[in-house]
Design a protein around this motif. Structure first.
Motif, PDB file in Angstrom:
ATOM      1  N   UNK A 293       3.614   7.334   8.624  1.00 30.51           N
ATOM      2  CA  UNK A 293       2.434   8.199   8.243  1.00 30.51           C
ATOM      3  C   UNK A 293       2.936   9.834   7.827  1.00 30.51           C
ATOM      4  N   UNK A 294       3.738  10.330   8.611  1.00 30.52           N
ATOM      5  CA  UNK A 294       4.158  11.497   8.586  1.00 30.52           C
ATOM      6  C   UNK A 294       4.977  11.733   7.129  1.00 30.52           C
ATOM      7  N   UNK A 295       5.797  10.867   6.875  1.00 35.05           N
ATOM      8  CA  UNK A 295       6.440  11.163   5.643  1.00 35.05           C
ATOM      9  C   UNK A 295       5.665  11.004   4.247  1.00 35.05           C
ATOM     10  N   UNK A 296       4.761  10.014   4.479  1.00 35.66           N
ATOM     11  CA  UNK A 296       3.719   9.667   3.257  1.00 35.66           C
ATOM     12  C   UNK A 296       2.949  10.939   3.186  1.00 35.66           C
ATOM     13  N   UNK A 297       2.327  11.519   4.304  1.00 31.07           N
ATOM     14  CA  UNK A 297       1.913  12.790   4.192  1.00 31.07           C
ATOM     15  C   UNK A 297       2.355  13.852   3.646  1.00 31.07           C
TER      16      UNK A 297
ATOM     17  N   UNK B 265      -5.282   7.375   2.706  1.00 34.80           N
ATOM     18  CA  UNK B 265      -6.364   6.893   3.641  1.00 34.80           C
ATOM     19  C   UNK B 265      -6.274   5.424   3.972  1.00 34.80           C
ATOM     20  N   UNK B 266      -5.977   4.578   3.088  1.00 36.73           N
ATOM     21  CA  UNK B 266      -5.848   3.174   3.173  1.00 36.73           C
ATOM     22  C   UNK B 266      -4.608   2.808   3.758  1.00 36.73           C
ATOM     23  N   UNK B 267      -3.555   3.385   3.677  1.00 34.04           N
ATOM     24  CA  UNK B 267      -2.171   3.242   4.213  1.00 34.04           C
ATOM     25  C   UNK B 267      -2.316   3.880   5.709  1.00 34.04           C
ATOM     26  N   UNK B 268      -3.056   4.629   5.817  1.00 33.91           N
ATOM     27  CA  UNK B 268      -3.289   5.149   7.367  1.00 33.91           C
ATOM     28  C   UNK B 268      -3.916   3.937   8.201  1.00 33.91           C
ATOM     29  N   UNK B 269      -4.876   3.496   7.578  1.00 35.31           N
ATOM     30  CA  UNK B 269      -5.725   2.497   8.285  1.00 35.31           C
ATOM     31  C   UNK B 269      -4.824   1.232   8.320  1.00 35.31           C
TER      32      UNK B 269
ATOM     33  N   UNK C 270       3.114   6.078  -3.423  1.00 35.36           N
ATOM     34  CA  UNK C 270       4.467   6.524  -3.659  1.00 35.36           C
ATOM     35  C   UNK C 270       4.288   6.634  -5.155  1.00 35.36           C
ATOM     36  N   UNK C 271       3.630   5.601  -5.744  1.00 34.83           N
ATOM     37  CA  UNK C 271       3.405   5.526  -7.319  1.00 34.83           C
ATOM     38  C   UNK C 271       2.518   6.603  -7.561  1.00 34.83           C
ATOM     39  N   UNK C 272       1.398   6.819  -6.954  1.00 35.12           N
ATOM     40  CA  UNK C 272       0.449   8.017  -7.210  1.00 35.12           C
ATOM     41  C   UNK C 272       1.171   9.222  -7.065  1.00 35.12           C
ATOM     42  N   UNK C 273       1.846   9.389  -5.900  1.00 32.70           N
ATOM     43  CA  UNK C 273       2.842  10.791  -6.030  1.00 32.70           C
ATOM     44  C   UNK C 273       3.438  10.996  -7.202  1.00 32.70           C
ATOM     45  N   UNK C 274       4.261   9.893  -7.718  1.00 28.34           N
ATOM     46  CA  UNK C 274       5.244  10.032  -8.876  1.00 28.34           C
ATOM     47  C   UNK C 274       4.294  10.627  -9.971  1.00 28.34           C
ATOM     48  N   UNK C 275       3.163   9.862 -10.220  1.00 30.66           N
ATOM     49  CA  UNK C 275       2.316  10.329 -11.280  1.00 30.66           C
ATOM     50  C   UNK C 275       1.662  11.577 -11.261  1.00 30.66           C
ATOM     51  N   UNK C 276       1.862  12.463 -10.113  1.00 32.43           N
ATOM     52  CA  UNK C 276       1.350  13.425  -9.698  1.00 32.43           C
ATOM     53  C   UNK C 276      -0.317  13.597  -9.766  1.00 32.43           C
ATOM     54  N   UNK C 277      -0.730  12.427  -9.212  1.00 28.27           N
ATOM     55  CA  UNK C 277      -2.291  12.213  -9.139  1.00 28.27           C
ATOM     56  C   UNK C 277      -2.552  12.677  -7.787  1.00 28.27           C
ATOM     57  N   UNK C 278      -3.135  13.931  -7.516  1.00 28.69           N
ATOM     58  CA  UNK C 278      -3.379  14.240  -6.164  1.00 28.69           C
ATOM     59  C   UNK C 278      -4.535  13.498  -5.405  1.00 28.69           C
ATOM     60  N   UNK C 279      -5.752  13.031  -6.469  1.00 31.77           N
ATOM     61  CA  UNK C 279      -7.116  12.496  -5.847  1.00 31.77           C
ATOM     62  C   UNK C 279      -6.479  11.026  -5.435  1.00 31.77           C
ATOM     63  N   UNK C 280      -5.784  10.381  -6.284  1.00 27.58           N
ATOM     64  CA  UNK C 280      -5.354   8.932  -6.129  1.00 27.58           C
ATOM     65  C   UNK C 280      -4.218   8.766  -4.860  1.00 27.58           C
ATOM     66  N   UNK C 281      -3.567   9.654  -4.964  1.00 28.07           N
ATOM     67  CA  UNK C 281      -2.544   9.507  -3.739  1.00 28.07           C
ATOM     68  C   UNK C 281      -3.349   9.802  -2.565  1.00 28.07           C
ATOM     69  N   UNK C 282      -4.515  10.845  -2.425  1.00 31.03           N
ATOM     70  CA  UNK C 282      -4.948  10.935  -1.225  1.00 31.03           C
ATOM     71  C   UNK C 282      -5.663   9.751  -0.907  1.00 31.03           C
TER      72      UNK C 282
ATOM     73  N   UNK D  31       0.784  -1.282  -0.119  1.00 24.89           N
ATOM     74  CA  UNK D  31      -0.012  -0.003   0.007  1.00 24.89           C
ATOM     75  C   UNK D  31       0.699   1.198   0.210  1.00 24.89           C
ATOM     76  N   UNK D  32       1.970   1.512   0.754  1.00 22.63           N
ATOM     77  CA  UNK D  32       2.768   2.382   0.515  1.00 22.63           C
ATOM     78  C   UNK D  32       3.429   2.557  -0.712  1.00 22.63           C
ATOM     79  N   UNK D  33       3.787   1.604  -1.191  1.00 18.78           N
ATOM     80  CA  UNK D  33       4.151   1.829  -2.868  1.00 18.78           C
ATOM     81  C   UNK D  33       3.229   2.507  -3.696  1.00 18.78           C
TER      82      UNK D  33
END
Length: 93
Positions: free
Chosen positions: A76-80, A52-56, A36-48, A31-33
């Motif tokens: 959690x802090x680094x992902x956020x 949420x799933x990673x937090x859970x 990070x993949x969504x962040x690399x794609x600059x997908x704001x909604x997908x990364x959010x 889930x953390x990957x």
């Protein structure tokens, strides 16, 4: 190999715990990957959503004792921070 009944029982319990811990950690890393993949794609909604799933999953792993509380909080802090960097526009100078 264990020689006493209690040692055999403890060995069986440790194998069950090891399998559970491995499954939880594996799911957590996956889930953390995804975040990070969504962040690399600059997908704001997908990364959010992935965050949420990673937090859970992080909270569940901490609750089960698979990872330490500080370890979960650090992840959690680094992902956020990464997700927020993608969500917020770059400041203009």
């Amino acid at each position: 190999m264990a020689h006493t009944i209690s040692a055999l029982r403890q060995h069986k319990q440790s194998e069950i715990r090891r399998a559970r811990n491995h499954a939880v950690k594996s799911e957590l890393r996956t889930q953390m990957k995804k975040v990070l993949t969504a962040v690399e794609k600059k997908d704001a909604a997908g990364s959010k959503a992935a965050l949420d799933v990673a937090y859970a999953l992080l909270d569940r792993a901490v609750g089960k004792g698979v990872i330490h509380k500080n370890n979960g909080d650090r992840h959690k802090s680094r992902l956020a921070a990464r997700v927020n960097a993608v969500a917020a526009p770059a400041p203009k100078k």
